[in-house]
Design a protein around this motif. Structure first.
Motif, PDB file in Angstrom:
ATOM      1  N   LEU A  92       3.268 -28.834  55.731  1.00  0.00           N
ATOM      2  CA  LEU A  92       2.048 -28.668  54.842  1.00  0.00           C
ATOM      3  C   LEU A  92       0.904 -28.221  55.895  1.00  0.00           C
ATOM      4  CD1 LEU A  92       1.239 -31.404  52.486  1.00  0.00           C
ATOM      5  CD2 LEU A  92       2.128 -29.611  51.607  1.00  0.00           C
ATOM      6  N   TRP A  93       0.809 -28.462  57.061  1.00  0.00           N
ATOM      7  CA  TRP A  93      -0.281 -28.429  57.857  1.00  0.00           C
ATOM      8  C   TRP A  93       0.582 -27.317  58.629  1.00  0.00           C
ATOM      9  CZ3 TRP A  93       0.393 -28.146  63.414  1.00  0.00           C
ATOM     10  CH2 TRP A  93      -0.685 -28.633  63.908  1.00  0.00           C
ATOM     11  N   GLU A  94       1.546 -26.963  58.777  1.00  0.00           N
ATOM     12  CA  GLU A  94       1.792 -25.420  59.376  1.00  0.00           C
ATOM     13  C   GLU A  94       1.810 -24.245  58.564  1.00  0.00           C
ATOM     14  OE1 GLU A  94       4.820 -27.447  63.220  1.00  0.00           O
ATOM     15  OE2 GLU A  94       5.894 -26.349  60.894  1.00  0.00           O
ATOM     16  N   LYS A  95       2.304 -24.402  57.229  1.00  0.00           N
ATOM     17  CA  LYS A  95       1.745 -23.562  56.243  1.00  0.00           C
ATOM     18  C   LYS A  95       0.449 -23.675  55.951  1.00  0.00           C
ATOM     19  CE  LYS A  95       5.365 -24.778  53.092  1.00  0.00           C
ATOM     20  NZ  LYS A  95       6.050 -25.487  52.010  1.00  0.00           N
ATOM     21  N   ARG A  96      -0.408 -24.491  55.930  1.00  0.00           N
ATOM     22  CA  ARG A  96      -2.240 -24.115  56.038  1.00  0.00           C
ATOM     23  C   ARG A  96      -2.298 -23.212  57.005  1.00  0.00           C
ATOM     24  NH1 ARG A  96      -6.799 -26.052  58.014  1.00  0.00           N
ATOM     25  NH2 ARG A  96      -5.478 -27.981  58.301  1.00  0.00           N
ATOM     26  N   LEU A  97      -2.228 -23.641  58.831  1.00  0.00           N
ATOM     27  CA  LEU A  97      -2.459 -22.448  59.645  1.00  0.00           C
ATOM     28  C   LEU A  97      -1.736 -21.156  59.839  1.00  0.00           C
ATOM     29  CD1 LEU A  97      -2.149 -24.485  63.417  1.00  0.00           C
ATOM     30  CD2 LEU A  97      -3.892 -24.247  61.860  1.00  0.00           C
ATOM     31  N   ASP A  98      -0.985 -20.833  58.903  1.00  0.00           N
ATOM     32  CA  ASP A  98       0.175 -19.349  58.950  1.00  0.00           C
ATOM     33  C   ASP A  98      -0.715 -18.398  57.941  1.00  0.00           C
ATOM     34  OD1 ASP A  98       2.161 -19.944  60.670  1.00  0.00           O
ATOM     35  OD2 ASP A  98       3.360 -20.707  58.905  1.00  0.00           O
ATOM     36  N   LYS A  99      -1.020 -19.611  56.985  1.00  0.00           N
ATOM     37  CA  LYS A  99      -2.152 -18.512  55.778  1.00  0.00           C
ATOM     38  C   LYS A  99      -3.091 -18.133  56.351  1.00  0.00           C
ATOM     39  CE  LYS A  99      -0.999 -20.717  51.338  1.00  0.00           C
ATOM     40  NZ  LYS A  99      -1.803 -21.430  50.825  1.00  0.00           N
ATOM     41  N   GLY A 101      -3.856 -18.218  59.741  1.00  0.00           N
ATOM     42  CA  GLY A 101      -3.855 -16.414  60.961  1.00  0.00           C
ATOM     43  C   GLY A 101      -3.547 -15.092  60.164  1.00  0.00           C
ATOM     44  N   ASP A 102      -2.629 -15.298  59.326  1.00  0.00           N
ATOM     45  CA  ASP A 102      -3.013 -14.113  58.216  1.00  0.00           C
ATOM     46  C   ASP A 102      -4.320 -13.542  57.960  1.00  0.00           C
ATOM     47  OD1 ASP A 102      -0.282 -14.270  57.646  1.00  0.00           O
ATOM     48  OD2 ASP A 102      -0.222 -15.225  56.069  1.00  0.00           O
ATOM     49  N   LEU A 103      -4.983 -14.660  57.590  1.00  0.00           N
ATOM     50  CA  LEU A 103      -6.294 -14.521  56.747  1.00  0.00           C
ATOM     51  C   LEU A 103      -6.832 -13.090  58.409  1.00  0.00           C
ATOM     52  CD1 LEU A 103      -7.530 -17.484  55.203  1.00  0.00           C
ATOM     53  CD2 LEU A 103      -7.037 -14.207  53.545  1.00  0.00           C
ATOM     54  N   LEU A 104      -6.947 -14.683  59.302  1.00  0.00           N
ATOM     55  CA  LEU A 104      -7.338 -14.248  60.350  1.00  0.00           C
ATOM     56  C   LEU A 104      -7.246 -12.504  61.023  1.00  0.00           C
ATOM     57  CD1 LEU A 104      -7.570 -16.947  62.411  1.00  0.00           C
ATOM     58  CD2 LEU A 104      -9.363 -15.884  61.537  1.00  0.00           C
ATOM     59  N   ALA A 105      -5.771 -12.200  60.347  1.00  0.00           N
ATOM     60  CA  ALA A 105      -4.398 -10.764  60.781  1.00  0.00           C
ATOM     61  C   ALA A 105      -5.714  -9.471  60.521  1.00  0.00           C
ATOM     62  CB  ALA A 105      -4.041 -10.929  60.653  1.00  0.00           C
ATOM     63  N   GLU A 106      -5.814  -9.544  58.224  1.00  0.00           N
ATOM     64  CA  GLU A 106      -6.361  -8.981  57.887  1.00  0.00           C
ATOM     65  C   GLU A 106      -7.516  -9.060  58.255  1.00  0.00           C
ATOM     66  OE1 GLU A 106      -6.081 -10.714  53.809  1.00  0.00           O
ATOM     67  OE2 GLU A 106      -3.732 -11.218  53.873  1.00  0.00           O
ATOM     68  N   ASP A 107      -8.808  -9.845  58.605  1.00  0.00           N
ATOM     69  CA  ASP A 107      -9.870  -9.673  58.611  1.00  0.00           C
ATOM     70  C   ASP A 107      -9.938  -8.282  60.037  1.00  0.00           C
ATOM     71  OD1 ASP A 107     -10.802 -10.932  56.841  1.00  0.00           O
ATOM     72  OD2 ASP A 107     -11.287 -12.333  57.743  1.00  0.00           O
ATOM     73  N   SER A 108      -9.023  -8.336  61.138  1.00  0.00           N
ATOM     74  CA  SER A 108      -9.404  -7.906  62.275  1.00  0.00           C
ATOM     75  C   SER A 108      -9.024  -6.571  62.397  1.00  0.00           C
ATOM     76  CB  SER A 108      -8.506  -8.582  63.728  1.00  0.00           C
ATOM     77  OG  SER A 108      -7.038  -8.263  63.220  1.00  0.00           O
TER      78      SER A 108
ATOM     79  N   ARG B  29      -2.862 -30.582  53.374  1.00  0.00           N
ATOM     80  CA  ARG B  29      -3.350 -29.297  52.858  1.00  0.00           C
ATOM     81  C   ARG B  29      -4.347 -28.271  53.243  1.00  0.00           C
ATOM     82  NH1 ARG B  29       0.634 -29.457  48.929  1.00  0.00           N
ATOM     83  NH2 ARG B  29       1.421 -31.866  48.572  1.00  0.00           N
ATOM     84  N   GLN B  30      -5.555 -29.054  53.575  1.00  0.00           N
ATOM     85  CA  GLN B  30      -7.008 -28.640  54.013  1.00  0.00           C
ATOM     86  C   GLN B  30      -8.079 -29.662  54.528  1.00  0.00           C
ATOM     87  OE1 GLN B  30      -8.491 -26.549  50.580  1.00  0.00           O
ATOM     88  NE2 GLN B  30      -8.217 -28.294  48.736  1.00  0.00           N
ATOM     89  N   PRO B  31      -8.562 -29.540  54.983  1.00  0.00           N
ATOM     90  CA  PRO B  31     -10.234 -29.987  55.588  1.00  0.00           C
ATOM     91  C   PRO B  31     -10.866 -30.716  54.973  1.00  0.00           C
ATOM     92  CG  PRO B  31     -10.093 -28.312  56.609  1.00  0.00           C
ATOM     93  CD  PRO B  31      -8.721 -27.832  56.174  1.00  0.00           C
ATOM     94  N   ALA B  32     -11.349 -31.517  54.067  1.00  0.00           N
ATOM     95  CA  ALA B  32     -12.000 -32.537  52.895  1.00  0.00           C
ATOM     96  C   ALA B  32     -13.370 -33.024  53.521  1.00  0.00           C
ATOM     97  CB  ALA B  32     -11.325 -32.808  51.956  1.00  0.00           C
ATOM     98  N   SER B  33     -14.136 -33.200  53.026  1.00  0.00           N
ATOM     99  CA  SER B  33     -15.109 -33.642  52.860  1.00  0.00           C
ATOM    100  C   SER B  33     -14.537 -35.947  52.275  1.00  0.00           C
ATOM    101  CB  SER B  33     -16.130 -34.319  51.971  1.00  0.00           C
ATOM    102  OG  SER B  33     -16.276 -33.900  50.592  1.00  0.00           O
ATOM    103  N   ALA B  34     -15.471 -36.945  53.077  1.00  0.00           N
ATOM    104  CA  ALA B  34     -15.182 -38.396  52.584  1.00  0.00           C
ATOM    105  C   ALA B  34     -15.594 -38.298  50.807  1.00  0.00           C
ATOM    106  CB  ALA B  34     -15.860 -39.094  53.371  1.00  0.00           C
ATOM    107  N   SER B  35     -16.137 -37.474  50.243  1.00  0.00           N
ATOM    108  CA  SER B  35     -16.249 -37.248  48.615  1.00  0.00           C
ATOM    109  C   SER B  35     -15.603 -36.816  47.784  1.00  0.00           C
ATOM    110  CB  SER B  35     -17.900 -37.203  48.216  1.00  0.00           C
ATOM    111  OG  SER B  35     -18.064 -35.702  48.872  1.00  0.00           O
ATOM    112  N   ARG B  36     -15.278 -36.170  48.891  1.00  0.00           N
ATOM    113  CA  ARG B  36     -13.829 -34.906  47.962  1.00  0.00           C
ATOM    114  C   ARG B  36     -12.535 -35.778  48.273  1.00  0.00           C
ATOM    115  NH1 ARG B  36     -12.749 -28.830  49.677  1.00  0.00           N
ATOM    116  NH2 ARG B  36     -10.814 -28.296  48.034  1.00  0.00           N
ATOM    117  N   LEU B  37     -12.405 -36.608  49.410  1.00  0.00           N
ATOM    118  CA  LEU B  37     -11.363 -37.555  48.812  1.00  0.00           C
ATOM    119  C   LEU B  37     -11.501 -38.188  48.369  1.00  0.00           C
ATOM    120  CD1 LEU B  37     -11.093 -37.343  52.820  1.00  0.00           C
ATOM    121  CD2 LEU B  37      -9.504 -36.332  51.486  1.00  0.00           C
TER     122      LEU B  37
END
Lengths: 108, 108
Positions: A92-99, A101-108, B29-37
Motif C-alpha cells: 500500500l505504502w509503495e503504491k502511494r509513493l509511486d503515485k 512520484g508520478d505527480l512530481l514527474a508530471e509537474d516537472s 494509504r496516506q498521512p492523516a491527523s489524529a482526529s481524522r484517524l
C-alpha cells in the motif's frame, strides 16, 4: 475475518516476547524437545512449555508426542500470516509513493 | 544488539493490537491527523494519540506538527525490521527443508 484478526493479534503478541522469538529461532533450525530448548535459554522446562502453548495457540509451533518424548516443530503458517500482513501494508505504502512520484514527474 | 532486541519487542507488541494495526493500515494509504484517524475507528482522539505514541516509540509511525495540525505518517523502518526478522527465520527453516530433501534424494 474475525478469526483471522484474532490470529494476527496472537501471532504478533507471541512474537513480542524475546524468549518466544528465541524458541521460534531454534525451532526454525531444527525440531527440539522442551528440555533441549530450556537448557541454552537458561529457563525451566515448565517455562518453555508455557511459551510453547502460546506459540501453538498462535499457529507458530506445533508439538507431537512420539513415545515419551514431546517434540516441538516450527509451524510455518503463523510466520507466513505475519509476513503477509506486513507485506500487504508495505505494498500500500509503495503504491502511494509511486503515485507521488508520478505527480512530481508530471509537474516537472 | 540489545537495542535491536528491544525494538523488535516493541514492534511486534505494537502490532499485536487490532486498533494499532488499523492505524498502520490507514497510514500506509496516506498521512492523516489524529482526529481524522479517530472518526472511522470509532474511538476518541485521545485514544488515537496514545496508540500513536506506542507506534512512534516502536518506529512504526512518526508525527510532524505543521502549524496547528499534527500529521501522522508511516515510518517504514519498523515494518521493515519486523519483515526482515520473519524472513530470516523462514530462510533458516527453508534451508533445513532443502537439506532434508537432499538427504531423502540420496537415500532413494
Amino acid at each position: 475475518m474475525v478469526s483471522a484478526q484474532i490470529s494476527i493479534d496472537r501471532i504478533f503478541h507471541a512474537l513480542g516476547d524475546p524468549t518466544r522469538r528465541a524458541i521460534v529461532e531454534k525451532l526454525s533450525r531444527q525440531p527440539a524437545s522442551a528440555s533441549r530448548l530450556a537448557k541454552p535459554l537458561g529457563i525451566t522446562v515448565a517455562a518453555v512449555v508455557q511459551h510453547l502453548q502460546i506459540l501453538e495457540a498462535s499457529g507458530l509451533a506445533r508439538t507431537e508426542k512420539l513415545g515419551r518424548v514431546r517434540t516441538c516443530r516450527i509451524e510455518p503458517k503463523g510466520l507466513s500470516m505475519a509476513e503477509q500482513w506486513i507485506a500487504d501494508r508495505r505494498s500500500l505504502w509503495e503504491k502511494r509513493l509511486d503515485k507521488l512520484g508520478d505527480l512530481l514527474a508530471e509537474d516537472s
